[in-house]
Design an enzyme around this catalytic site. Sequence first.
Site, PDB file in Angstrom:
ATOM      1  N   ASP A  78       0.673  -1.293  -0.024  1.00 29.77           N
ATOM      2  CA  ASP A  78      -0.045  -0.104   0.054  1.00 29.77           C
ATOM      3  C   ASP A  78       0.762   1.211  -0.062  1.00 29.77           C
ATOM      4  O   ASP A  78       0.432   2.272   0.234  1.00 29.77           O
ATOM      5  CB  ASP A  78      -0.875  -0.094   1.378  1.00 29.77           C
ATOM      6  N   ARG A 103       0.475  -1.758   7.612  1.00 28.22           N
ATOM      7  CA  ARG A 103       1.000  -0.350   7.108  1.00 28.22           C
ATOM      8  C   ARG A 103       2.063   0.593   7.717  1.00 28.22           C
ATOM      9  O   ARG A 103       2.540   1.548   7.239  1.00 28.22           O
ATOM     10  CB  ARG A 103      -0.176   0.424   6.437  1.00 28.22           C
ATOM     11  N   ARG A 149     -10.249   5.506  10.546  1.00 27.44           N
ATOM     12  CA  ARG A 149      -8.877   5.525  10.711  1.00 27.44           C
ATOM     13  C   ARG A 149      -8.383   6.562  11.762  1.00 27.44           C
ATOM     14  O   ARG A 149      -7.664   6.000  12.734  1.00 27.44           O
ATOM     15  CB  ARG A 149      -8.171   5.736   9.369  1.00 27.44           C
ATOM     16  N   HIS A 178     -11.964   6.965   4.576  1.00 28.48           N
ATOM     17  CA  HIS A 178     -10.934   8.088   4.596  1.00 28.48           C
ATOM     18  C   HIS A 178     -11.626   9.426   4.006  1.00 28.48           C
ATOM     19  O   HIS A 178     -12.726   9.378   3.143  1.00 28.48           O
ATOM     20  CB  HIS A 178      -9.937   7.897   3.674  1.00 28.48           C
ATOM     21  N   CYS A 278      -5.220   9.310  -3.285  1.00 32.53           N
ATOM     22  CA  CYS A 278      -4.611   8.493  -2.500  1.00 32.53           C
ATOM     23  C   CYS A 278      -3.045   8.417  -2.691  1.00 32.53           C
ATOM     24  O   CYS A 278      -2.195   8.247  -1.867  1.00 32.53           O
ATOM     25  CB  CYS A 278      -5.126   7.006  -2.590  1.00 32.53           C
TER      26      CYS A 278
HETATM   27  N1  ARG Z   1      -5.565  -0.025   0.895  1.00 26.44           N
HETATM   28  C1  ARG Z   1      -5.346   1.364   1.528  1.00 26.44           C
HETATM   29  C2  ARG Z   1      -5.670   1.271   2.919  1.00 26.44           C
HETATM   30  O1  ARG Z   1      -6.952   0.880   3.116  1.00 26.44           O
HETATM   31  C3  ARG Z   1      -5.535   2.320   0.554  1.00 26.44           C
HETATM   32  C4  ARG Z   1      -5.364   3.613   0.765  1.00 26.44           C
HETATM   33  C5  ARG Z   1      -6.050   4.869   0.135  1.00 26.44           C
HETATM   34  N2  ARG Z   1      -5.582   6.072   0.679  1.00 26.44           N
HETATM   35  C6  ARG Z   1      -6.319   7.313   0.855  1.00 26.44           C
HETATM   36  N3  ARG Z   1      -5.507   8.219   0.807  1.00 26.44           N
HETATM   37  N4  ARG Z   1      -7.729   6.999   0.807  1.00 26.44           N
HETATM   38  O2  ARG Z   1      -5.108   1.841   3.801  1.00 26.44           O
END
Ligand code: ARG
Length: 285
Positions: A78, A103, A149, A178, A278
């Site tokens: 990612d 991550r 998040r 997000h 993203c």
């Molecule tokens: N697979 C990543 C996650 O779930 C995607 C992140 C996408 N980034 C964003 N800025 N929305 O963390």
Amino acid sequence: MTSAPVRQPTAARVATARRYLMCEPTHFAVEYSINPWMDPTRPVSTAAAIAEWTVLKDTYERLGHRVDTIEPQPGLPDMVFAANSGTVVDGVVLGARFRAPQRTAEADFYRTWFLDHGYRDIVMPTKTNEAEGDLVWTGDLLLAGTGFRTDPGAHAEAQEVLGVPVVSLQLVNPRYYHLDVALFVLTEATPGSRAHIAYYPAAFSPGTQRLLRRLYPDAILATEEDAACLGLNAVSDGRNVVIPKEATALTAAIATHGYTPHPINITELRKSGGGPKCCTMEIRG
Ligand code: ARG
């Protein structure tokens, strides 16, 4: 006599040159699932992701923006989503602290990149903070998402570190986990007028919807179809808007408001829940 609208739909839109940080999806994969878009049983083509990413980077450069890149790291599929690793306002870098353990290691590679590029004002957050994924700079206010998040405590931390006013927004739909998949800035605020933004109302709690209407009465409201293809994960330079190609209603709406859409294919990256924004961290100063 009727009073003039807050903002003329036909106003001339002015592009300003931007600086972006991106990370090639060399090691892109969907190996785990930390959002509803990610299905590890569905095949993903890394080559197709690299091709999409390359078109995105070329588009920014063709529009006159500067793109820096960070070295992709094996085992961090990612890491292509550069927006999650830093929020930079006026040369102050607020780093990231990821919610998902998969991550976590990304944050330090980005911190090191800023150090190597001469940045000294770098603060790593103590609270979960997925950077521009949830922190959207509008030119006067920092809009800050929470719900899935970024920890609400990170909002206060961002205000303290960056020295800008923060407005907390509550996200309620896990597909829009997000803030940057539910809202984007078309034109930054100027003295005396707030930013021009687009958003998908249903991604937000009722109170946040009222707040957004109050702050941004002239916002463009996206449809469910626009949101469902990650159409809100767009990048604007004030005139040119790089936007997922399936977001047809939103693309038409922004064109009506004087912007120039640049539709882009993000089919492969979307399998991870990501789009153009993203993949793009903006470096301001
Ligand atoms: N697979 C990543 C996650 O779930 C995607 C992140 C996408 N980034 C964003 N800025 N929305 O963390």
